[in-house]
Motif scaffolding. Structure first.
Motif, mmCIF file in Angstrom:
data_model
loop_
_atom_site.group_PDB
_atom_site.id
_atom_site.type_symbol
_atom_site.label_atom_id
_atom_site.label_comp_id
_atom_site.label_asym_id
_atom_site.label_seq_id
_atom_site.Cartn_x
_atom_site.Cartn_y
_atom_site.Cartn_z
ATOM 1 N N THR A 6 -21.992 -12.190 -3.822
ATOM 2 C CA THR A 6 -21.801 -10.865 -3.233
ATOM 3 C C THR A 6 -20.956 -10.970 -1.966
ATOM 4 O OG1 THR A 6 -23.960 -10.205 -4.072
ATOM 5 C CG2 THR A 6 -23.011 -8.820 -2.355
ATOM 6 N N GLU B 15 -22.670 -0.017 -6.896
ATOM 7 C CA GLU B 15 -23.587 -1.168 -6.911
ATOM 8 C C GLU B 15 -22.852 -2.494 -7.131
ATOM 9 O OE1 GLU B 15 -26.691 -0.817 -6.190
ATOM 10 O OE2 GLU B 15 -27.427 1.119 -6.894
ATOM 11 N N SER C 263 -23.334 -5.236 -5.632
ATOM 12 C CA SER C 263 -24.203 -6.421 -5.507
ATOM 13 C C SER C 263 -25.257 -6.499 -6.602
ATOM 14 C CB SER C 263 -24.907 -6.396 -4.144
ATOM 15 O OG SER C 263 -25.769 -5.273 -4.076
ATOM 16 N N ALA D 71 -24.538 -2.775 2.581
ATOM 17 C CA ALA D 71 -23.831 -1.564 3.002
ATOM 18 C C ALA D 71 -23.374 -1.664 4.453
ATOM 19 C CB ALA D 71 -24.746 -0.351 2.823
ATOM 20 N N GLU E 245 -24.531 1.753 -2.625
ATOM 21 C CA GLU E 245 -25.359 0.544 -2.505
ATOM 22 C C GLU E 245 -26.821 0.898 -2.297
ATOM 23 O OE1 GLU E 245 -23.764 -3.089 -3.327
ATOM 24 O OE2 GLU E 245 -25.803 -2.637 -2.666
#
Lengths: 154, 743
Positions: B678, B668, B670, B705, B699
């Motif tokens: 990001t 993860e 982001s 992704a 993700e």
């Protein structure tokens, strides 16, 4: 190459044939459970019985006096019976590291005869000779005293 | 925070190709494997050993009760030893043919029943019968257990496992005084009855142990097995006894180890008997002092058993492929001069110290040698091989005290030691020459045989699944016994090189049938996943499907209940997280995965764990990370918890980069970050992937992704499926699928 069954395999097959159809996984499991349970219970009960089942003649710790290669071993034997008199044969021994005898002798009461009245105690004395110097130095581990025959007195 | 192109370019110096990979070493603990069988089998060994000398400690009591002569007591001891020797070979054959857990269960239960029978003896004949029958059951565990342990535990931890198992023997000896005390307090019968009780407990537990398939660890080691419960036939399963032993003895490294053990036993079989006498004669100790001194020496043996197994596995992992034989051989070679010095010096404390170290090295040879012996024997021959070794050692050990006595009578006891101690060196020399020269070839021959049997088994399954017309051909195909007969050691090297060639094209990470549960709640269900080397791979899925759990399993933070995982063909079973980091696997955990109370500098330092031994390397790599993330340079001493979310992720990413991972697991990235931040981080990720680090990115955001990944895996309800290249996927379709999985 196909291998013919060897002795082990043939034995197993013969045993299975002799035991018949009832010898299956279920019967094996039941038999094992019975062996385990019975074994554990019997072992425990017998062990506890031994713990509480004391010898009627209680032999004390041997007391030793050594002069040269001669050991004089003295031990107190007590009759724990309430109503039976015993005339025991008591022996003393010098043991090596493996518990084997280096020398052994019959012990005699230091006073009077060997009759042990109920609840009475008597000292027995035995003299151990014939141990070589080398055995005395290298092999002699401990002295022991024990009742060879309990012999209830007539 | 914005990264300049120059900064992202600088990442090149942090990529795996320029990262010196520190030497891998194994943990001292058995990690991630089921320890219960080892504990139980060690307990069985302890119980069986405990009675070996129980009778002799009961001699005075037996004499008292039955009036036995010394000859009768000698017959009791001798008959027991003869029974043990006679029983060892059949039990070895049984262990290779039938259920080993059942053999141990029945054997131990029968042992317990016989102990009770002995305790009920009313005279010499019953005692003799009891001891003889007991001796027959005694060897039910050793050959069987060693064969079982080889199939329970990974090949790469075999020495360590054998070391722990060997502890059972020493623990059994330590139980001996307890037997003596029980006999004094409650009588010899009670001692036999009470010693029988734990046998019934371990017998019951052994019955419940699962029976592993023979050779399963060899197949795991070579990544051959698909169904681990499948019994793969081998030509050794039913060959005649003589042929089996002929094949065993044809294995040069095994035969060399057998001769080495026999030669060694001629020396150390008499140590326990004669050393107290030596201490009395030459050091003026009395008998109690000599016996106590000898027990202190036993502590040296304990240390040797515990350390040698670890050392042999450690060296094997470090690339010394014959380390198990090497450690055993060197240990025996070192023990000889130590014993020689011990029996020459006149100063008693020094003699005892030397004796302890001698015992340490002498016993240290046992676990790696047992492991090596198992390595070079086919899984269907291990019971027989181990039993043959046990018989040889027993006979040599029985002859040893007599030889000491004869030499002592002819000269003196010290001369006897001086004559016999070189046998320990000779035992080591045999290992270091004959066994060492052929061990690798013999081990590979076994691996090749297992591989060939597996291939034939799979081919047979395929044929049987084909239409009937082709099945007829399969019937005429060679039986499992046929072609395997040609799997001789000569072909092993060739097969070994085939494996190495195949490994070059192998994936970086390969996962098979991975199951994981948090207590009763299963989260991963038979995960099968193959990650090729290079590129960025996304793992998408909704919340709570097990993505983070899977990453934690790969990183070694969690240990799966079943399944296999290979990283560059290295079996990851039993390898803890810190060692996985050294192998090149780095996990960047989700969210604020930094240590908030520590400074940025300290956080980055944690990433340098694999290079902890080289401060200069750590320093230079930190500099390089700061080149990539220059914004962190001015905040090195700031508490990391006070940074913004994006900066904290940069610290986490920087920390992962310091290690120069081959496989970077990012969870993860982001999470909780603004899209612009990001995007900046993704540029770094892309650059890291472009320079050779394989990335597995977990993700929830499909946009993130697909923007960075080369291929995508989809995870739903604990199962993973590969969706294919990211370029071929439609973001809307994927989002739809994600939403569907949430219903």
């Amino acid at each position: 190459m196909t291998s013919s069954p060897d002795l082990l395999e043939r034995s197993a097959r013969t045993a299975t044939r002799l035991l018949g159809p009832w010898w299956n996984e279920r019967t094996r499991r039941v038999l094992f459970a019975v062996v385990i349970t019975a074994g554990f219970v019997v072992g425990l009960v017998l062990g506890l019985l031994q713990v509480y089942d004391r010898e009627v003649l209680d032999v004390g710790e041997p007391r030793v006096r050594v002069e040269g290669l001669t050991a004089t071993v003295q031990v107190t034997v007590r009759n724990t019976s309430e109503d039976v008199a015993y005339c025991p044969v008591v022996a003393v021994a010098a043991l090596d590291r493996d518990g084997l005898d280096l020398a052994k002798a019959t012990a005699a009461p230091d006073l009077g005869d060997a009759r042990l009245a109920p609840k009475a105690s008597t000292n027995f004395v035995g003299v151990l000779t014939g141990i070589s110097r080398q055995d005395f130095d290298e092999q002699l581990s401990e002295y022991a005293a024990f009742v060879e025959q309990e012999n209830p007195c007539p | 925070m914005v990264l300049t192109p120059a900064a992202t370019e600088r990442i090149s110096s942090l990529t795996p190709t320029l990262t010196p990979r520190p030497k891998f070493h194994v943990t001292r603990k058995l990690v991630g494997v089921w320890k219960w069988p080892l504990v139980l089998l060690t307990a069985v060994y302890t119980i069986n050993v405990s009675d070996q000398f129980l009778l002799s400690s009961m001699f005075p009591l037996l004499k008292r009760e039955f009036g036995l002569s010394d000859t009768a007591l000698g017959i009791l001891s001798g008959s027991y030893l003869i029974s043990v020797t006679l029983g060892t070979v059949p039990f070895g054959a049984l262990a290779d043919r039938y259920s080993r857990t059942r053999i141990i269960a029945w054997g131990t239960a029968a042992w317990g029943v016989t102990m009770i029978f002995t305790g009920l003896a009313s005279g010499f004949v019953m005692l003799l019968l009891g001891r003889m029958v007991l001796g027959l059951w005694d060897p039910c565990d050793n050959p069987t257990s060693q064969s079982l342990l080889a199939d329970y535990y990974p090949v790469n931890q075999r020495s360590k496992v054998m070391g722990i198992y060997q502890m059972g023997q020493l623990t059994g000896f330590f139980l001996l005084p307890i037997g003596g005390l029980m006999g004094q307090a409650w009588g010899w019968r009670a001692t036999f009855f009470f010693f029988a009780l734990p046998a019934f407990v371990v017998a019951l537990l052994s019955w419940r142990l699962p029976e592993p398939v023979r050779g399963v660890q060899e197949r795991r080691h070579q990544r051959l097995e698909s169904d681990e419960r499948a019994v793969i036939p081998s030509r050794f399963q039913s060959i005649p006894v003589v042929d089996a032993y002929r094949h065993i003895l044809r294995c040069r490294s095994y035969t060399a180890s057998l001769v080495s053990s026999a030669v060694g036993s001629l020396f150390f079989g008499g140590i326990g008997v004669w050393t107290p006498t030596f201490l009395i004669r030459y050091h003026d100790l009395d008998i109690a002092e000599a016996t106590t001194a000898l027990s202190v020496v036993a502590v040296g043996g304990l240390v040797g058993v515990l350390t040698a197994g670890n050392l042999a596995d450690f060296l094997t992992h470090a690339g010394y492929t014959s380390a198990r034989i090497g450690v055993a051989g060197i240990a025996r070679l070192i023990s000889a001069p130590l014993f020689m010095a011990a029996f020459l010096v006149g100063y008693t404390p020094l003699m005892l110290v030397l004796l302890s170290f001698g015992a340490l090295f002498l016993v240290a040879a046992i676990p790696p040698l047992n492991a090596a012996r198992v390595d070079v024997l086919h899984p269907d021959l291990r019971g027989r091989g181990t039993s043959l070794d046990a018989v040889t050692q027993s006979l040599a050990s029985a002859a040893s005290p007599v030889i000491y006595g004869m030499i002592a009578d002819a000269a003196d006891l010290r001369t006897a030691y001086m004559v016999l101690i070189p046998l320990a060196a000779l035992a080591g020399l045999i290992l270091m020459t004959f066994a060492l020269a052929s061990y690798r070839r013999d081990e590979q021959a076994v691996q090749a045989m297992v591989r060939q049997e597996h291939a034939e088994h799979v081919a047979g399954l395929t044929r049987s699944a084909e239409p009937p017309a082709e099945t007829a051909e399969a019937v005429e195909a060679p039986t499992p016994a046929g072609p395997r007969a040609e799997a001789d050691p000569a072909g092993a090297d060739e097969s070994g090189s085939e494996v190495r060639d195949a490994a070059r094209g192998d994936p970086l990470l390969h996962i098979e049938g991975l199951d994981f549960s948090y207590g009763p709640i299963q989260v991963l269900f038979g995960i099968d996943m193959t990650l090729p080397e290079g590129g960025c791979h996304a793992l998408v899925g909704r919340n709570g499907v097990g993505k983070t759990t899977l990453l934690a399993n790969i990183g070694g933070l969690l240990h799966a209940q079943s399944g296999r995982m290979f990283f560059r063909n290295q079996d990851l079973v039993g390898i803890p997280p810190e060692q996985r980091a050294k192998l090149g696997i780095t996990l960047m955990a989700a969210g604020q995965s930094i240590f908030g109370s520590l400074s940025v500098r300290d956080n980055l330092w944690f990433g340098a764990y694999p290079f902890a031994g080289s401060s200069s390397l750590v320093g230079s790599r930190l500099e390089e990370v700061l080149d990539v993330f220059p914004a962190l340079g001015s905040r090195l001493d700031q508490r990391a918890g006070t940074l913004s979310g994006g900066e904290q992720q940069m610290v986490a990413l920087g920390r992962a980069l310091v290690a120069g991972p081959d496989l970077l697991l990012i969870d993860e990235l982001s999470l909780g970050l603004a899209p612009t931040v990001t995007a900046e981080l993704l540029k770094v990720v892309e650059r890291i992937a472009a320079l050779g680090t394989t990335i597995l990115l977990v993700e929830q955001s499909i946009g993130v992704a697909l923007s960075v990944a080369d291929s995508v895996f989809f995870m739903d309800r604990g199962r993973v499926s590969e969706l294919g290249p990211a370029t071929a996927l439609d973001a809307d379709e994927l989002a739809h699928r994600l939403l569907e999985s949430q219903q």
